[in-house]
Design a protein around this motif. Structure first.
Motif, PDB file in Angstrom:
ATOM      1  N   MET A  57       5.518 -58.599  41.916  1.00  0.00           N
ATOM      2  CA  MET A  57       5.122 -57.069  41.258  1.00  0.00           C
ATOM      3  C   MET A  57       6.241 -56.168  41.626  1.00  0.00           C
ATOM      4  SD  MET A  57       3.764 -53.788  41.653  1.00  0.00           S
ATOM      5  CE  MET A  57       4.004 -53.726  43.170  1.00  0.00           C
ATOM      6  N   VAL A  58       6.560 -55.537  40.933  1.00  0.00           N
ATOM      7  CA  VAL A  58       7.882 -54.459  41.014  1.00  0.00           C
ATOM      8  C   VAL A  58       7.358 -53.071  40.629  1.00  0.00           C
ATOM      9  CG1 VAL A  58      10.279 -54.037  40.876  1.00  0.00           C
ATOM     10  CG2 VAL A  58       9.672 -56.338  40.770  1.00  0.00           C
ATOM     11  N   ASN A  59       7.424 -52.187  41.638  1.00  0.00           N
ATOM     12  CA  ASN A  59       6.935 -50.836  40.931  1.00  0.00           C
ATOM     13  C   ASN A  59       8.233 -50.083  40.288  1.00  0.00           C
ATOM     14  OD1 ASN A  59       4.468 -50.597  41.929  1.00  0.00           O
ATOM     15  ND2 ASN A  59       4.823 -49.682  44.091  1.00  0.00           N
ATOM     16  N   VAL A  60       7.841 -49.127  39.567  1.00  0.00           N
ATOM     17  CA  VAL A  60       8.725 -48.554  38.710  1.00  0.00           C
ATOM     18  C   VAL A  60       8.622 -47.101  39.072  1.00  0.00           C
ATOM     19  CG1 VAL A  60       9.696 -47.625  36.820  1.00  0.00           C
ATOM     20  CG2 VAL A  60       8.721 -49.965  36.772  1.00  0.00           C
ATOM     21  N   LEU A  61       9.942 -46.547  39.865  1.00  0.00           N
ATOM     22  CA  LEU A  61       9.755 -45.418  40.648  1.00  0.00           C
ATOM     23  C   LEU A  61      10.658 -44.251  39.662  1.00  0.00           C
ATOM     24  CD1 LEU A  61      10.031 -45.907  44.376  1.00  0.00           C
ATOM     25  CD2 LEU A  61       7.863 -46.072  42.962  1.00  0.00           C
ATOM     26  N   GLY A  62      10.188 -43.164  39.433  1.00  0.00           N
ATOM     27  CA  GLY A  62      11.011 -42.227  38.851  1.00  0.00           C
ATOM     28  C   GLY A  62      11.309 -42.143  37.543  1.00  0.00           C
ATOM     29  N   GLU A  63      11.901 -43.371  37.036  1.00  0.00           N
ATOM     30  CA  GLU A  63      12.733 -43.116  35.592  1.00  0.00           C
ATOM     31  C   GLU A  63      12.183 -44.551  35.086  1.00  0.00           C
ATOM     32  OE1 GLU A  63      17.070 -42.905  34.127  1.00  0.00           O
ATOM     33  OE2 GLU A  63      16.639 -42.164  36.153  1.00  0.00           O
ATOM     34  N   TYR A  65       4.423 -55.700  31.617  1.00  0.00           N
ATOM     35  CA  TYR A  65       4.635 -54.106  31.663  1.00  0.00           C
ATOM     36  C   TYR A  65       3.170 -53.446  31.826  1.00  0.00           C
ATOM     37  CZ  TYR A  65       7.231 -49.863  31.119  1.00  0.00           C
ATOM     38  OH  TYR A  65       7.647 -48.614  31.118  1.00  0.00           O
ATOM     39  N   HIS A  66       3.222 -52.534  32.696  1.00  0.00           N
ATOM     40  CA  HIS A  66       2.205 -51.799  32.902  1.00  0.00           C
ATOM     41  C   HIS A  66       2.427 -50.223  33.185  1.00  0.00           C
ATOM     42  CE1 HIS A  66      -1.024 -54.915  33.328  1.00  0.00           C
ATOM     43  NE2 HIS A  66       0.084 -55.484  33.870  1.00  0.00           N
ATOM     44  N   THR A  67       2.528 -49.388  31.958  1.00  0.00           N
ATOM     45  CA  THR A  67       2.852 -47.922  32.403  1.00  0.00           C
ATOM     46  C   THR A  67       1.772 -47.072  32.741  1.00  0.00           C
ATOM     47  OG1 THR A  67       3.829 -45.976  31.201  1.00  0.00           O
ATOM     48  CG2 THR A  67       2.639 -47.575  29.971  1.00  0.00           C
ATOM     49  N   TYR A  68       2.046 -46.218  33.413  1.00  0.00           N
ATOM     50  CA  TYR A  68       1.045 -45.402  33.828  1.00  0.00           C
ATOM     51  C   TYR A  68       1.039 -43.916  33.021  1.00  0.00           C
ATOM     52  CZ  TYR A  68       1.510 -48.393  37.860  1.00  0.00           C
ATOM     53  OH  TYR A  68       1.333 -49.663  38.852  1.00  0.00           O
ATOM     54  N   ALA A  73       5.045 -46.828  36.808  1.00  0.00           N
ATOM     55  CA  ALA A  73       4.560 -47.972  35.967  1.00  0.00           C
ATOM     56  C   ALA A  73       5.096 -49.036  37.063  1.00  0.00           C
ATOM     57  CB  ALA A  73       5.740 -48.185  35.056  1.00  0.00           C
ATOM     58  N   HIS A  74       4.342 -50.286  36.664  1.00  0.00           N
ATOM     59  CA  HIS A  74       4.854 -51.550  37.597  1.00  0.00           C
ATOM     60  C   HIS A  74       4.978 -52.777  36.406  1.00  0.00           C
ATOM     61  CE1 HIS A  74       0.358 -52.775  37.366  1.00  0.00           C
ATOM     62  NE2 HIS A  74       1.011 -53.888  37.468  1.00  0.00           N
ATOM     63  N   ILE A  75       5.828 -53.669  36.890  1.00  0.00           N
ATOM     64  CA  ILE A  75       6.176 -54.705  36.210  1.00  0.00           C
ATOM     65  C   ILE A  75       5.596 -56.173  37.053  1.00  0.00           C
ATOM     66  CG2 ILE A  75       7.811 -56.043  35.090  1.00  0.00           C
ATOM     67  CD1 ILE A  75       9.348 -53.230  34.854  1.00  0.00           C
ATOM     68  N   THR A  76       4.921 -56.926  36.338  1.00  0.00           N
ATOM     69  CA  THR A  76       4.600 -58.204  37.182  1.00  0.00           C
ATOM     70  C   THR A  76       5.131 -59.257  36.638  1.00  0.00           C
ATOM     71  OG1 THR A  76       2.466 -57.570  37.935  1.00  0.00           O
ATOM     72  CG2 THR A  76       3.032 -59.755  37.936  1.00  0.00           C
ATOM     73  N   LEU A  77       6.006 -60.104  37.350  1.00  0.00           N
ATOM     74  CA  LEU A  77       7.153 -61.185  36.986  1.00  0.00           C
ATOM     75  C   LEU A  77       6.238 -62.424  37.140  1.00  0.00           C
ATOM     76  CD1 LEU A  77      10.530 -60.025  38.017  1.00  0.00           C
ATOM     77  CD2 LEU A  77       9.584 -60.040  35.828  1.00  0.00           C
ATOM     78  N   MET A  78       5.961 -63.152  36.120  1.00  0.00           N
ATOM     79  CA  MET A  78       5.205 -64.558  36.642  1.00  0.00           C
ATOM     80  C   MET A  78       5.491 -65.461  35.560  1.00  0.00           C
ATOM     81  SD  MET A  78       1.054 -64.679  36.752  1.00  0.00           S
ATOM     82  CE  MET A  78       0.821 -65.329  35.091  1.00  0.00           C
ATOM     83  N   PRO A  79       6.774 -65.920  35.659  1.00  0.00           N
ATOM     84  CA  PRO A  79       7.327 -66.784  34.727  1.00  0.00           C
ATOM     85  C   PRO A  79       6.459 -68.129  35.080  1.00  0.00           C
ATOM     86  CG  PRO A  79       9.033 -66.867  36.461  1.00  0.00           C
ATOM     87  CD  PRO A  79       7.891 -65.462  36.567  1.00  0.00           C
TER      88      PRO A  79
END
Ligand code: AMP
Length: 397
Positions: free
Chosen positions: A333-339, A354-357, A368-374
């Motif tokens: 899981m990767v957080n999206v900070l700021g932009e 992709y999960h935008t807040y 937002a956060h993005i979960t990578l799960m190939p």
């Protein structure tokens, strides 16, 4: 013919009242809806992320919020303790159907000193720590704990705010100047007067967390240990499961189960841990803090676990059986900070979710956060590299 009923089953609980309306509330509401539950929120920002999912009441509309919900929970741990206590009392007198987690969990989590003292009382190891209420006590703490030490406000800090690493004796004056006001409840970090906490500085090898959910019947389901990487005190990534930590899982599991049972906890909780070495070079885990709510390090579970931390929290709060917490595939899981990144670029990565807040961009804000799960774990690190390349804020990754 029976009267039309919008609900497929006879439910005595239909609406969950959530204290707070940020992204955690939003994701709780998203998990509640498929089960047939709606959420309403107590939150002063009318355009908060949760507002897209249910009605938002301001703190001045507390009575309307209470009237609108059957059972209550929280997504924000600095919720006023009196509100939680009142909702608990309304539940005990049969007017409402519950306030979960209970007030005692919140009280412990809101105060680092009570929190670490409780850990030790329950035989859960921590870094050495001391209460500090004056510059002289800070000096005494530096003599006793040694330097460097980490000085923190015991109440009100978050995302690394309200902390100072005292490296040398000369830093004591500066540390006291910056944080000393918190002791009397002045400054912008806390309005509740409370001592500071001095903690021995630990050279940890990794930071991990464990998340679990406890149901109303006392049964507990735990997720795998997750490895967390922070950037300037803010969570940047969580790897689930944390590679090579299976030897630490039994102790972490025991710690969170002991805490939840002791607190008569209901709902999802996170326990943040440092992995360090003992004097024999063996890995040990030291408890840092609990979050009495769903947690950022559990967002991976939306796609990555059979049942997400959000759904299990909802199940616990409304009194349903908990779901399986096993992993589906390893994920990051990767957080999206700021932009915000370009959405099409994100979704071009195999296994990206992709999960935008729905928040406005602001430096270092979690938006937002993005979960990578190939579905092939061998592709996970490559997917992470691809994602970092397109993130505007790379968080030092
Ligand atoms: P906290 O607010 O307690 O979660 O602390 C924020 C971050 O500061 C942690 O994630 C660690 O990276 C670091 N940190 C906190 N306490 C200590 C400590 N006693 N020793 C070393 N690093 C710490």
């Amino acid at each position: 013919m029976t009267t039309a009923n919008a609900y497929p089953v006879a439910q005595t609980i239909r609406t969950i009242g959530i204290l707070g309306g940020g992204q955690l509330g939003m994701m709780l509401a998203a998990a509640a809806l498929p089960l047939g539950y709606r959420c309403v929120f107590l939150e002063d920002a009318p355009n908060c992320p949760a507002s897209l999912y249910g009605q938002v009441f301001s703190s001045e509309q507390l009575e309307d919020f209470i009237a609108a919900a059957d059972v209550f929970t929280l997504e924000f741990e600095n919720t006023p303790a009196e509100t939680v206590a009142r909702l608990k009392q309304l539940s005990e007198s049969g007017k409402k159907q519950g306030m979960f987690p209970p007030p005692q969990a919140l009280e412990v989590a809101q105060d680092r000193l009570s929190e670490k003292s409780l850990f030790n009382e329950l035989d859960i190891k921590t870094v050495p720590f001391m209460s500090v209420s004056s510059k002289a006590e800070l000096k005494a703490a530096s003599d006793q704990l040694g330097l460097p030490l980490v000085l923190k406000t015991s109440r009100g800090g978050y995302d690394g705010k309200g902390q100072f690493v005292v490296k040398t004796e000369a830093d004591i004056t500066e540390a006291w100047k910056i944080l000393g006001d918190a002791v009397s409840g002045k400054g912008n970090l806390t309005s509740t007067p409370a001592p500071l906490i001095a903690e021995g500085f630990i050279n940890f090898s990794r930071e991990v967390s464990i998340i679990a959910t406890r149901a109303q019947d006392g049964s507990i389901r735990t997720y795998d240990l997750v490895e967390n990487n922070h950037h300037t005190g803010i969570l940047a990534t969580s790897h689930a499961p944390a590679v090579g930590t299976s030897h630490l899982l039994p102790e972490a599991k025991k710690a969170i189960e002991t805490l939840m049972t002791h607190l008569d906890y209901v709902g999802t909780m996170a326990l943040e841990l440092f992995v360090s070495k003992d004097e024999n070079g063996k890995d040990v885990i030291l408890a840092n803090e609990i979050a009495p709510r769903v947690h950022n390090s559990g967002h991976w579970s939306i796609e990555g676990a059979v049942t997400s931390q959000f759904e299990n929290h909802v199940r616990a709060v409304v009194g349903l059986p908990l779901g399986d917490t096993d992993n589906v595939y390893p994920s990051v899981m990767v957080n999206v900070l700021g932009e915000y990144p370009n959405l099409a670029d994100v979704l071009a990565i195999d296994g990206a979710h992709y999960h935008t807040y729905h928040k406005e961009e602001r430096p270092d804000r979690k938006i937002a956060h993005i979960t990578l799960m190939p579905n092939d774990v061998a592709k996970l690190e490559g997917a992470l590299e691809q994602l970092i390349a397109i993130l505007p804020n790379k968080m030092g990754l």
